[in-house]
Motif scaffolding. Structure first.
Motif, PDB file in Angstrom:
ATOM      1  N   ARG A   1     -14.559  78.275 -84.403  1.00 46.27           N
ATOM      2  CA  ARG A   1     -15.527  78.596 -85.315  1.00 46.27           C
ATOM      3  C   ARG A   1     -15.872  77.630 -86.499  1.00 46.27           C
ATOM      4  NH1 ARG A   1     -15.994  80.935 -90.043  1.00 46.27           N
ATOM      5  NH2 ARG A   1     -14.003  81.783 -90.153  1.00 46.27           N
ATOM      6  N   MET A   2     -14.648  77.086 -87.181  1.00 43.41           N
ATOM      7  CA  MET A   2     -14.617  76.149 -88.463  1.00 43.41           C
ATOM      8  C   MET A   2     -15.199  74.846 -87.749  1.00 43.41           C
ATOM      9  SD  MET A   2     -11.060  77.176 -90.379  1.00 43.41           S
ATOM     10  CE  MET A   2     -11.455  75.772 -91.617  1.00 43.41           C
ATOM     11  N   PHE A   3     -14.820  74.613 -86.487  1.00 44.58           N
ATOM     12  CA  PHE A   3     -15.221  73.214 -85.983  1.00 44.58           C
ATOM     13  C   PHE A   3     -16.803  73.150 -85.800  1.00 44.58           C
ATOM     14  CE2 PHE A   3     -16.789  70.529 -82.485  1.00 44.58           C
ATOM     15  CZ  PHE A   3     -16.335  69.397 -83.089  1.00 44.58           C
ATOM     16  N   ARG A   4     -17.418  74.575 -85.263  1.00 43.14           N
ATOM     17  CA  ARG A   4     -18.655  74.720 -85.064  1.00 43.14           C
ATOM     18  C   ARG A   4     -19.627  74.440 -86.557  1.00 43.14           C
ATOM     19  NH1 ARG A   4     -17.460  79.310 -82.201  1.00 43.14           N
ATOM     20  NH2 ARG A   4     -18.512  80.592 -83.515  1.00 43.14           N
ATOM     21  N   THR A   5     -18.940  75.150 -87.394  1.00 37.38           N
ATOM     22  CA  THR A   5     -19.562  74.961 -88.828  1.00 37.38           C
ATOM     23  C   THR A   5     -19.624  73.757 -89.276  1.00 37.38           C
ATOM     24  OG1 THR A   5     -18.620  77.367 -89.387  1.00 37.38           O
ATOM     25  CG2 THR A   5     -19.291  75.987 -91.375  1.00 37.38           C
ATOM     26  N   GLY A   6     -18.616  73.028 -89.046  1.00 42.16           N
ATOM     27  CA  GLY A   6     -18.650  71.622 -89.455  1.00 42.16           C
ATOM     28  C   GLY A   6     -19.762  70.749 -88.776  1.00 42.16           C
ATOM     29  N   VAL A   7     -19.670  70.860 -87.563  1.00 42.98           N
ATOM     30  CA  VAL A   7     -20.905  70.210 -86.872  1.00 42.98           C
ATOM     31  C   VAL A   7     -22.184  70.467 -87.189  1.00 42.98           C
ATOM     32  CG1 VAL A   7     -21.838  69.778 -84.639  1.00 42.98           C
ATOM     33  CG2 VAL A   7     -19.179  69.626 -84.931  1.00 42.98           C
ATOM     34  N   ARG A   8     -22.451  72.006 -87.430  1.00 43.95           N
ATOM     35  CA  ARG A   8     -23.754  72.229 -87.956  1.00 43.95           C
ATOM     36  C   ARG A   8     -24.079  71.613 -89.286  1.00 43.95           C
ATOM     37  NH1 ARG A   8     -27.342  76.802 -87.656  1.00 43.95           N
ATOM     38  NH2 ARG A   8     -26.484  77.785 -85.760  1.00 43.95           N
ATOM     39  N   ALA A   9     -23.033  71.569 -90.159  1.00 45.63           N
ATOM     40  CA  ALA A   9     -23.229  71.080 -91.363  1.00 45.63           C
ATOM     41  C   ALA A   9     -23.420  69.636 -91.396  1.00 45.63           C
ATOM     42  CB  ALA A   9     -22.162  71.280 -92.424  1.00 45.63           C
ATOM     43  N   GLU A  10     -23.039  68.875 -90.540  1.00 42.64           N
ATOM     44  CA  GLU A  10     -22.879  67.324 -90.221  1.00 42.64           C
ATOM     45  C   GLU A  10     -24.441  67.106 -89.586  1.00 42.64           C
ATOM     46  OE1 GLU A  10     -21.804  63.668 -90.823  1.00 42.64           O
ATOM     47  OE2 GLU A  10     -20.721  65.265 -91.503  1.00 42.64           O
TER      48      GLU A  10
ATOM     49  N   TYR B   1     -20.099  62.068 -72.476  1.00 40.43           N
ATOM     50  CA  TYR B   1     -18.688  62.869 -72.898  1.00 40.43           C
ATOM     51  C   TYR B   1     -18.598  61.879 -74.255  1.00 40.43           C
ATOM     52  CZ  TYR B   1     -14.103  64.824 -72.230  1.00 40.43           C
ATOM     53  OH  TYR B   1     -13.018  65.709 -72.347  1.00 40.43           O
ATOM     54  N   VAL B   2     -18.228  62.580 -75.189  1.00 40.02           N
ATOM     55  CA  VAL B   2     -17.663  61.865 -76.482  1.00 40.02           C
ATOM     56  C   VAL B   2     -16.383  62.629 -77.019  1.00 40.02           C
ATOM     57  CG1 VAL B   2     -20.004  60.512 -77.077  1.00 40.02           C
ATOM     58  CG2 VAL B   2     -19.577  62.953 -78.092  1.00 40.02           C
ATOM     59  N   THR B   3     -15.874  62.005 -77.877  1.00 34.57           N
ATOM     60  CA  THR B   3     -14.570  62.876 -78.352  1.00 34.57           C
ATOM     61  C   THR B   3     -14.725  63.295 -79.877  1.00 34.57           C
ATOM     62  OG1 THR B   3     -13.380  60.902 -79.233  1.00 34.57           O
ATOM     63  CG2 THR B   3     -12.923  61.473 -76.897  1.00 34.57           C
ATOM     64  N   LYS B   4     -14.195  64.078 -80.263  1.00 38.99           N
ATOM     65  CA  LYS B   4     -14.333  64.619 -81.679  1.00 38.99           C
ATOM     66  C   LYS B   4     -14.147  63.831 -82.762  1.00 38.99           C
ATOM     67  CE  LYS B   4     -14.150  69.500 -80.210  1.00 38.99           C
ATOM     68  NZ  LYS B   4     -13.251  70.892 -80.294  1.00 38.99           N
ATOM     69  N   THR B   5     -13.596  62.722 -82.706  1.00 39.24           N
ATOM     70  CA  THR B   5     -13.633  61.575 -83.589  1.00 39.24           C
ATOM     71  C   THR B   5     -14.755  60.713 -83.924  1.00 39.24           C
ATOM     72  OG1 THR B   5     -12.800  59.910 -81.653  1.00 39.24           O
ATOM     73  CG2 THR B   5     -11.088  61.117 -83.101  1.00 39.24           C
ATOM     74  N   ILE B   6     -15.977  61.203 -83.055  1.00 37.50           N
ATOM     75  CA  ILE B   6     -16.990  60.450 -83.282  1.00 37.50           C
ATOM     76  C   ILE B   6     -17.709  60.835 -84.713  1.00 37.50           C
ATOM     77  CG2 ILE B   6     -18.403  62.507 -82.586  1.00 37.50           C
ATOM     78  CD1 ILE B   6     -20.251  60.327 -80.881  1.00 37.50           C
ATOM     79  N   THR B   7     -18.324  59.843 -85.171  1.00 40.55           N
ATOM     80  CA  THR B   7     -18.932  60.147 -86.480  1.00 40.55           C
ATOM     81  C   THR B   7     -20.163  60.919 -86.535  1.00 40.55           C
ATOM     82  OG1 THR B   7     -20.553  57.974 -86.419  1.00 40.55           O
ATOM     83  CG2 THR B   7     -18.263  57.596 -87.574  1.00 40.55           C
ATOM     84  N   GLY B   8     -20.615  61.581 -87.572  1.00 41.13           N
ATOM     85  CA  GLY B   8     -21.727  62.300 -87.408  1.00 41.13           C
ATOM     86  C   GLY B   8     -23.201  61.696 -86.955  1.00 41.13           C
ATOM     87  N   SER B   9     -23.560  60.296 -87.644  1.00 44.80           N
ATOM     88  CA  SER B   9     -24.590  59.505 -87.294  1.00 44.80           C
ATOM     89  C   SER B   9     -24.547  59.258 -85.818  1.00 44.80           C
ATOM     90  CB  SER B   9     -24.637  58.365 -88.146  1.00 44.80           C
ATOM     91  OG  SER B   9     -23.483  57.666 -88.223  1.00 44.80           O
ATOM     92  N   ASP B  10     -23.365  58.896 -85.237  1.00 45.60           N
ATOM     93  CA  ASP B  10     -23.262  58.528 -83.834  1.00 45.60           C
ATOM     94  C   ASP B  10     -23.453  59.619 -82.802  1.00 45.60           C
ATOM     95  OD1 ASP B  10     -22.882  55.898 -84.314  1.00 45.60           O
ATOM     96  OD2 ASP B  10     -20.892  55.983 -83.909  1.00 45.60           O
ATOM     97  N   LEU B  11     -22.887  60.850 -83.276  1.00 49.97           N
ATOM     98  CA  LEU B  11     -23.290  62.239 -82.649  1.00 49.97           C
ATOM     99  C   LEU B  11     -24.665  62.401 -82.590  1.00 49.97           C
ATOM    100  CD1 LEU B  11     -22.269  64.566 -81.109  1.00 49.97           C
ATOM    101  CD2 LEU B  11     -21.893  65.747 -83.302  1.00 49.97           C
TER     102      LEU B  11
END
Length: 241
Positions: free
Chosen positions: A34-43, A130-140
């Motif tokens: 859940r915390m990861f989803r929250t972070g991605v949503r915020a980003e 397929y990208v890994t979770k080290t990707i930056t927000g702008s690149d995502l």
């Protein structure tokens, strides 16, 4: 944190002006943390800035299939390892939506794993990238828009796995035994083969010891093995360790 191997050059959404509508993309987040989803949503989910509208979230396979079916997003950010069968199972159950010529739902795997079998598994299942979770927000954000447009998106190293697997005109070799296992069972298998105790596996995967035991029992049954020593030899022979 940025990874030099991740796709560069984010695709910025076009702003309204001169009669051109702002580009938008509807996205569902699928991840069991859940915390990861929250972070991605915020980003990425500040729609006026990014053009990305997060229309749903899910933490396991059943939730994912339900939310994706109800919201019909343009892009799904999909974790590879999920309770209930993993990202491959989500892809299998959403195959009809992926194949819809008029309103296709496209999948972009977003995972901590950079294992070749995970990358190849979800691409074989129908994911567009397929990208890994080290990707930056702008690149995502850029990757999401590219997948929406039908492009395939990989970081260079992960793209190499796919190119190697599909280099010949023949279909990539399929390990029928390995394909019997869910993504989570494969993850537990690798950790067992590396010598981890059940408690250590439970802590690393954020699951209970009882769940680990259930996964190990399922792996032994599906592979027709008797104990963890045989399992370790089996995994080592296939270079999964």
């Amino acid at each position: 944190m940025s990874d030099a191997n991740e796709p560069a050059g984010p695709v910025e959404p076009e702003r309204a002006g001169g009669g051109t509508a702002e580009r938008r993309v509807r996205v569902v987040l699928v991840d069991d943390h859940r915390m990861f989803r929250t972070g991605v949503r915020a980003e990425i989910g500040q729609t006026e800035r990014t053009g990305v509208e997060v229309v749903g979230e899910a933490a396991d396979v059943d939730q994912a299939v339900s939310v994706i079916t109800e919201t019909r997003p343009e892009v799904v950010l999909l974790d590879v390892h999920l309770p209930g069968g993993g990202g491959v199972e989500v892809l299998r159950r959403c195959a009809a939506l992926t194949a819809d010529a008029e309103r296709p739902v496209r999948f972009l795997a977003l995972s901590v794993s950079d294992a070749a079998e995970d990358v190849i598994g979800v691409i074989r299942g129908g994911a567009r990238g397929y990208v890994t979770k080290t990707i930056t927000g702008s690149d995502l954000i850029g990757s999401i828009f590219r997948v929406q447009e039908g492009d395939a998106v990989f970081s260079p190293r992960l793209a190499g796995f796919v190119l190697d697997a599909f280099a010949s005109t023949d279909a990539p070799p399929v390990d029928e035994d390995l394909d019997r296992l869910t993504q989570r069972e494969r993850e537990v298998l690798r950790l067992i083969a590396r010598g981890y105790a059940y408690k250590e596996i439970a802590k690393q995967l954020f699951i209970s010891v009882k769940t680990v035991e259930s996964h190990v029992s399922a792996v032994l049954r599906k592979l027709q093995l008797s104990n963890r020593h045989e399992l370790t030899r089996w995994a080592t022979a296939r270079r999964l360790v």
